[in-house]
Enzyme design. Structure first.
Site, mmCIF file in Angstrom:
data_model
loop_
_atom_site.group_PDB
_atom_site.id
_atom_site.type_symbol
_atom_site.label_atom_id
_atom_site.label_comp_id
_atom_site.label_asym_id
_atom_site.label_seq_id
_atom_site.Cartn_x
_atom_site.Cartn_y
_atom_site.Cartn_z
ATOM 1 N N ARG A 169 1.424 -77.443 65.403
ATOM 2 C CA ARG A 169 1.617 -76.852 63.776
ATOM 3 C C ARG A 169 0.136 -76.190 63.712
ATOM 4 N NH1 ARG A 169 4.996 -75.716 62.074
ATOM 5 N NH2 ARG A 169 3.815 -74.144 61.067
ATOM 6 N N LYS A 186 -19.753 -54.302 38.105
ATOM 7 C CA LYS A 186 -18.631 -54.280 37.478
ATOM 8 C C LYS A 186 -18.909 -54.089 35.959
ATOM 9 C CE LYS A 186 -17.700 -58.003 39.336
ATOM 10 N NZ LYS A 186 -17.124 -59.202 39.613
ATOM 11 N N ASP A 217 -10.696 -48.788 37.963
ATOM 12 C CA ASP A 217 -9.914 -50.335 37.790
ATOM 13 C C ASP A 217 -9.005 -50.443 36.522
ATOM 14 O OD1 ASP A 217 -9.712 -53.143 38.229
ATOM 15 O OD2 ASP A 217 -10.918 -53.456 36.374
ATOM 16 N N GLU A 260 -17.766 -49.595 39.253
ATOM 17 C CA GLU A 260 -16.379 -49.860 38.569
ATOM 18 C C GLU A 260 -16.352 -49.223 37.229
ATOM 19 O OE1 GLU A 260 -14.591 -53.912 38.947
ATOM 20 O OE2 GLU A 260 -14.478 -53.588 36.763
ATOM 21 N N LYS A 296 -10.807 -61.576 47.629
ATOM 22 C CA LYS A 296 -9.867 -62.551 47.361
ATOM 23 C C LYS A 296 -9.127 -63.313 48.297
ATOM 24 C CE LYS A 296 -9.189 -60.302 42.758
ATOM 25 N NZ LYS A 296 -8.141 -59.615 41.998
#
Lengths: 299, 299, 299, 299, 299, 299
Positions: F98, F171, F222, F201, F139
C-alpha cells in the site's frame, strides 16, 4: 533572517550536546533561582552577528529571561563596548553561557573578517567604476551554512549559492567530462526552466570566450593571475557587457584590493567562512544584590 | 573514535544541507555513471584528521565507492603529498566533494594547530621535568564537539571535559555566588558520587590556597601572569603534590613554550578548536579513461 | 535536574506513542472543553519522583493547565496522601493521564526502592565510621537513563557514571585482553587528560593489590563474599587510604546492611533502576461543577 | 514483530545515550580489532524475549558480527542455559554489551512474568470451560510500548489496545461526564465506522446491565470482588452471550487463578509490563585465541 | 482532532521545506514589521477542513498573530464567502501563505469530495433502510494520513483503519496463501485478543459463505457487480444479520447512489483521499493603513 | 534525482505511519518467509514516476528483494502493461504494497497530467516559434515537494522555484507595500549577489512596462486574458527581447493550447501537483510455487 523555529532547533541541538547529562556544577551549588545580569563585552573591535542565537539559547533555558541589545547586528562594537545585557535566573546564564558565546564569537568572527575584505575591496575599487561584492562560498561548517551566510551579509558581503540546487555552476571537471563548455551548458539548459542562472568557471582566455559564446549567465575566473584577470575582464565587458564576472581562488587580505582594481563584479572567498577566527567576547555576570562584576570564562 | 552510525547521522545532515534540492549541475550533465578517481592532495603541510567523515560522505552517496588511505589519521602529510584516493561513480565524487572537504579541512586544521602547540610546549618543557598536555575546551563549533575533540587527540593534545556533566568545574562566578570556594566544593560533593572529579578555577595565590584546602581534585590557574603561575605551582606542588595543575587564558603560539616551562600539567587553549584555520586540501578528479588530472574546486 | 526542553522532547515522544492516531473515546464524547480537577493520590507509601514529567505531559496537551505540588520531589508521600492537583480542560486530563502516570509511577518506584536501600545501608553502617553511598549503574531503561538517575538522587542515592565516556572503568574482560591491570591502566592513562578518573574492577585480593599499584582512582570489588570484601577493604585502607572502594554484584534488600558494615564507600545496585516495581498512584478526576470524585484508571 | 528499520531506530537511540561521547575504556585499550565470542547465559530460568534487539545492537556497531540463536524467542531457557552466541570484533561486544543486555533482560523479564500469570490462569481455568487470556495494558515504559507488548505475546499473553486510537474504551470518568453509559456509547458510535470495537468499563451489576443494553462490544469488570465478578459474568453470559468479558484491577500472582475460575475471557494486568523485574542474564566473553571464559558485568 | 504538538511538528516540517534558506523576497523588501490582515476567500463552494493547520503555520512564524474563524471546519463555505481572517505582521503572512494554503486547499478538497459522495449515497439509500457510511482507505498521501482522515470526517465520512495494526483485514492474497478463509481467520484469531475486529475480503458468494462461517466480524465485498452485491447482502443479512457489510472497488460519483441502494453498511473509496482536487481558496492581504485589498497568489 | 539516503528517510516515515504497531494480519498468518513475485500492472495508460520510492519501500522491509524495471521512469505505460516486477519474501510485499503504491500512483499521476499539458501546449505552439515550458509551482503536498517536482520533470515539464530562497519573485502584494515595482526590485537587488534572478508578477500592461524598466530578469503575466497576454508579449518582446515571459493563473487542459499560441516561454500550473488524480496501478502477487495470479488491493 532565519525564522525563530529554525534557530530554536539548532540551539536545542547545541545545548543538548552540552547539557544532556545535566550541569553538575551549577545544579549542585544553586538549588534555587538567583537573579543575575550578564553583560556582553567586546574584548576586541568587531562586527556583531549571532545575537538571535545568543538570545535563543537563554530563552530556551528560561523563557523569562530579558535581553537588551546595545550594539545591533551588523554594527561595529569597539573594544570594551557592551554589546548587550541579559537578565534573569543566574543558573540559566551559567548553563547557557558557553553555548551562547560559541555561536556569537564564531558568527561575529565571520562578520568581522568579511567586513575587513569589504573595506579593502572598496579601497581598491576606487580607481575603477565597479565596486565588487565580497561573496561567500559553500566552504562552510557542516550544519551551520545558513547562519554563516547570514553573518557574511552582516559583515557587508553578499551570498553566493546556498546549495547545489539554486545555481548551475559548471566547473572544470564538468567541462572536461562533458567534452567542452558548450556541451555542458546545453545539457544543463535542457532540464532547467528559466528561474535558475548558469555560471561557468574558466581558467584562461580561451575558455572565457567559449563561456561567452555558450550564453553563460555568469563567468567565474578561477585562479588566474592579475594580468589574466584584466585581459579576461576586458574581453567579457566588450563581447558580453551584461554578464557578471566573478573572481575566485587565492584571494586574501593582502591582494584583495589589487583584485578589486580589475573591475570584476564579485570576489568569492572561502576563508571568510572556513577560517575566520572567533572574536573575543566575554559575558560578565553581576550578582544583582552585591553589584560585583565577575568575568565568567567557561571551559 | 566515534561509531559509524553516529558519523553517518552527522554526514547525512551535512549532505542534506547541500543537496536536498538536488545537484542541478551534475544531474543534468551526467545522466549515467562515470567511473572516476579522486586524489586528496595536501596543498600545505598538515596533520590529517577527519578521514572517516570524508569516507562516510562518499559511502552515503554511493555504497560501492572504494577508499584507500595513504597518510593515516594523526600523521603528517607534507605539502604536495597524496593523503588518499577515492574511486567510484564520478557523480558521487562531484556531489560529495565540497561536504567531504569541509569536514576534512576543518578537522585537519584543528589537528594541525594542536600539533603546533604540542611541539612548542614540549620544547618549553625540556628545562622542566613535567611535560604539560595541550588540552581543548568547550569552545567548540555547535554540533561538532565530539569530532573536534577527536581531532585534538589526533594532533597530540588531550581532551578536557566534553560537557557540563562529566566534571565539576567551579569557576569564579560559582565561587562568588556560593560565598567562597569551600562552600562551593562542599555543595557539589554532597550530590556527587566518587566517579567525578572536582576542579576549581583560581585567579590568585589566596584562592589557590583555599582550593587546596577544600580538597579540589584539579586546580586551574586562570589568566595569571608567568610569575604568578610559577608561585602558584610552587605552592601547590609543596602542599598538594598529587593535584594536577591546569593553566588557562591567553595562551598562544608565542607564549606557550614559556608557560610550559612553569611545570604545569595541562595547558587549555580555546583557539585550537574555535580559531583553527581550515588547511588547504584539494580533491583532484581523474577521468579514468583519459587519465587527465583536474583540480576540482567547489564553491 | 533535566532542562525543560529535554523533558518536553521525551514527553512528546511518549504522548505520540499513545495519541498519534487520536483519542477516539475522549474526542467523541467531549466535543467541547470541560473544566476538571485531578488529584494525585498515593495508594501506597512512596518517595515522589517524576513530577516535572507529569506536569510536562499536561502542559504539552494544554498550555493553560495549572499544577499544584503538595508533596515535593524527594519527599515521602504516605499511603492516601494527595501528592498534587492538576486543573484544566478535562479532555487534556483524560488524554494525558496514562502517559503522565507511567512516568510518575516508574520514577517514584525507583526513588522508593533506592530509599529503602539507603535506609538499610545507613543502619548497617552505624557500627562503622563510613556511610556508603547507594549508587546506580548503567542498567537503565533504554531512552530513560537521565530520568532514572535523577530518581535515584531523589531517593537518596548517588549516581555512578552516566555513559561510557565520563569514567574509565576497566573490567575483568579488559584486564584479561590487555594482559594485566597495569597494562590496561597505562593504556587508558595515555589517551586521557586529568579530568576523568580510572576505576578498576577486581575479583580477589591479588587483583586488588595490582589495582592499588597501578594507581587506580577507584577500586570496585566485584561479586566478592563478605569476608573477601572485609580483607580487601583492610588492605586498601592501609595501602591506599584515599582510594574510594565500591562494592558491586548480588546486593539486595536482605544483605545490603551487612555489606554496609564492611566500611566501603559505594554500593552499586542494578536493581534500583532495572527492577523497581511501579508504585501505585492514581489520578482522581473531579468534575468541578458537581464536585463528584471519580477514580480514573486507564488501560 | 517490529520491522528492522524500527528496531534500528530504537537501538541507535539507546546506543547514543551510552556512547555518544565515546567508550573511553575500550577505545584506549584496544586500538585494533580483537576477535571474540560472547555467550548469553541465563542465570535463572526465564522465557526469552528481545533477541532481535540484542542482535541489532551489535549489528549497528559492527555489520560483520555473527549471531547464533540457541533458545528461540518465546521459549524457556533453564538456569545455566546458553541462549545464543555472538562472534565478532570484541570491541563491539564490549561497547554494546550493556545496552544489549538492558533490552534483553527487561523484555525477557516481561515475558517471564507474563508466562507465570498464564500458567496460573490456566490452572485456575481447569474447573471452567473458558480459558482467559492474560492481556497487557497501556501501563508501559514510555518509548518501549511496542517492544513490551511483543514480549507479552512471547510470554503467552495477548495484547490489549496499543494506543488511544485502536479501541474505544469508555471508563468511569467518561461515563460520569457524559451522563450515563448509553450517552457515552451513542456519542462514540456516531463518529466511528465499524472497524473499531467499543468497550465499556463497569464497576457494578447495575452498570453492567446498562453496558449490555447500550450494545457494548466488550465489557470490562473493574476492581470488583470475586463474588461480584461471578454475578456479573452470569448476567452477561445470559443476556449477551457473545460479548467478551474482561477483568481488571488488583490481579496478582496469588489471586489470578481464582479470578480465572470465574469464567472471564480476558484478565488485564498492568504489572506484567510496569513491574516485571529484569531477569538475570550475562554475556560471557571468550578471547578466541586463549579460549578463556570471562563473565563480563557492565555497570 | 490531532493535538497541537503533533500539528506543529508537521507544520514546521512543511515550512522548513519552503523557507530553510530564507525568503529572499520578503526579507529584502520589508526590513521591519508591517501590520496586515489576510482574508481567506472561498473561490468555489466547498467544505472547510485544515483550519488548525492553517493557523498553526502562522502561529509558528509569529506567535502574536490573531485568527478569526468565520466558517467552521466541517461547514460549507459558498463561493465568495470569507472563511476566516488572520491579522499580524505582514511578513509572516507573506512567508506562510503558500504553505498554509497548501494544507487548507488539499484538506478542504478531501472534505468537499467526501461530502459529495455522502450526499449521493444518502439519496441512493432513501429507497433502503440502511444509510451506508462513506469511508476512507489507506490510500493516503505519505505523511499526511491522520490529517486526511480528519478531513474525511469533516466531510461527513467515517474512517476505516488507520494502519496495519488496528484491524485485521484478510484479503484475497492472504486467503490464497493461507489455503482458505477458515485457516486465515483461525491464524489471526490465535494471536489476537478481543479488542480488534477481523474483516474478510470476498469476491464472490462462495467466499462470502466461508467468511460468515469463519466468524468474520466484517465482510468486504470487493469489486463485485451490483447484482452480485445484492445477492451477497441478502445472504449475509439472512445468515449473519449483525455482521457489517462493506463494499469496495470502482465506486465513483456516478455509481455511488446505485451502490447505496444495495443496503450495505460501508462504501470505501480511495479517491476521496488520493484523487481529491485541491479546492480554490485565496488569501487576500490588506495593508491596514491604506485599506487596499490585494489578492495574493503564491507560486 | 533525489539521493537514496533522502528517499530512504521519506520512505521510512511513510512506512512507520502504516506499520509502527505491526501488521496484525500478515504477521499472524505467515510466521515464516513465503517466496512471491509481484507484477506492477498499469490499469490505465500513464507516464511512470516514483519507481525509486516504490523500490525503496521494499528494500527497507527486506534488503534481499529484487526489482526489475520494464517501463522506465518518464516513459509511457499503456493500459495493461507490466511496469516492473518485484520478487522476494511475500510478507514484505504484503506489508509494503500500500505504501509503495501510494507513492507510485501519486507521482505517476503528476507525471501523467503534466504530460497531457505538455502535449497540448506543443500543439498550440506549432503556430508559433516559441515552445513554452510547462512548469510547476510551490503548490505542492507538504513534505513531498522535491518528489513531486521530479515527477513534473518526468512528465516533460520543467521546475519553477523550489523554495522561497532560490528566486526572488515579487508579487502584487510586495509591489503594493513597497510602493511600486521599481522600489521593490531595487530593495531586493541590494541584498542579493548575482547568482539569483528576480522575477516580477504583473497584472496589466502598465505594470509590465514598469517591470521591464526595473530590469526584471523574468516577467510573469498573472491572470490576464488572452488578448492582454498577447499585448504584453508583444510589448516585452519588443523592448526586452531577452526577458523570459511566464503566464500563470487559470490554465487548464482546455485553454492551455490557446495560451501556448501567445508565444510565452513558461506556463505555470498549480494543478499538475495539487490536483493530479492518482493513476490506477495494481500489484498482482504470484505465489511462486503454484503460479497463481492474485490481484492484491489494500485498504
Amino acid at each position: 533572517m532565519a525564522e525563530y523555529f529554525l534557530l530554536k532547533e539548532i540551539v536545542e541541538m547545541a545545548l543538548a550536546e552540552d547539557i544532556v547529562y545535566g550541569d553538575k556544577t551549577t545544579d549542585a551549588i544553586f538549588p534555587r533561582p538567583v537573579l543575575a545580569t550578564g553583560k556582553l563585552i567586546a574584548k576586541e573591535t568587531l562586527i556583531v552577528a549571532g545575537l538571535e542565537l545568543f538570545q535563543t539559547v537563554f530563552s530556551v533555558l528560561d523563557p523569562q529571561i530579558q535581553f537588551e541589545v546595545l550594539v545591533a547586528q551588523g554594527k561595529e562594537a569597539k573594544e570594551g563596548a557592551c554589546i548587550g545585557r541579559v537578565t534573569g535566573d543566574g543558573r540559566a546564564l551559567l548553563k547557557g553561557e558557553r553555548t551562547a558565546l560559541n555561536f556569537l564569537q564564531h558568527l561575529s568572527g565571520i562578520a568581522t573578517l568579511t567586513h575587513q575584505f569589504v573595506v579593502l575591496a572598496a579601497e581598491g575599487a576606487q580607481r575603477n567604476r565597479t565596486l565588487p561584492a565580497i561573496v561567500d562560498t559553500r566552504k562552510t561548517t557542516p550544519g551551520l551554512r545558513v547562519l554563516e551566510k547570514e553573518a557574511v551579509l552582516l559583515g557587508g558581503g553578499l551570498n553566493h549559492r546556498f546549495h547545489l540546487g539554486d545555481l548551475v555552476l559548471i566547473k572544470d571537471n564538468h567541462i572536461a567530462l562533458a567534452k567542452g563548455i558548450a556541451n555542458a551548458v546545453r545539457a544543463t539548459r535542457a532540464t532547467l526552466s528559466h528561474p535558475l542562472k548558469i555560471e561557468v568557471e574558466v581558467t584562461n582566455i580561451k575558455e572565457a570566450k567559449e563561456a561567452i559564446k555558450s550564453g553563460a549567465d555568469i563567468i567565474m575566473l578561477d585562479n588566474m593571475s592579475i594580468p589574466e584577470i584584466e585581459s579576461a575582464v576586458a574581453l567579457i565587458r566588450k563581447t558580453a557587457p551584461l554578464t557578471p564576472i566573478e573572481v575566485s581562488g587565492g584571494i586574501n587580505l593582502k591582494n584583495v584590493a589589487r583584485v578589486a582594481q580589475c573591475g570584476v563584479d564579485m570576489i568569492s572567498i572561502g576563508a571568510i567562512t572556513h577560517s575566520a577566527p572567533a572574536v573575543d567576547i566575554s559575558l560578565e555576570i553581576t550578582d544583582d544584590k552585591r553589584n560585583r562584576v565577575k568575568r565568567s570564562k567557561a571551559i
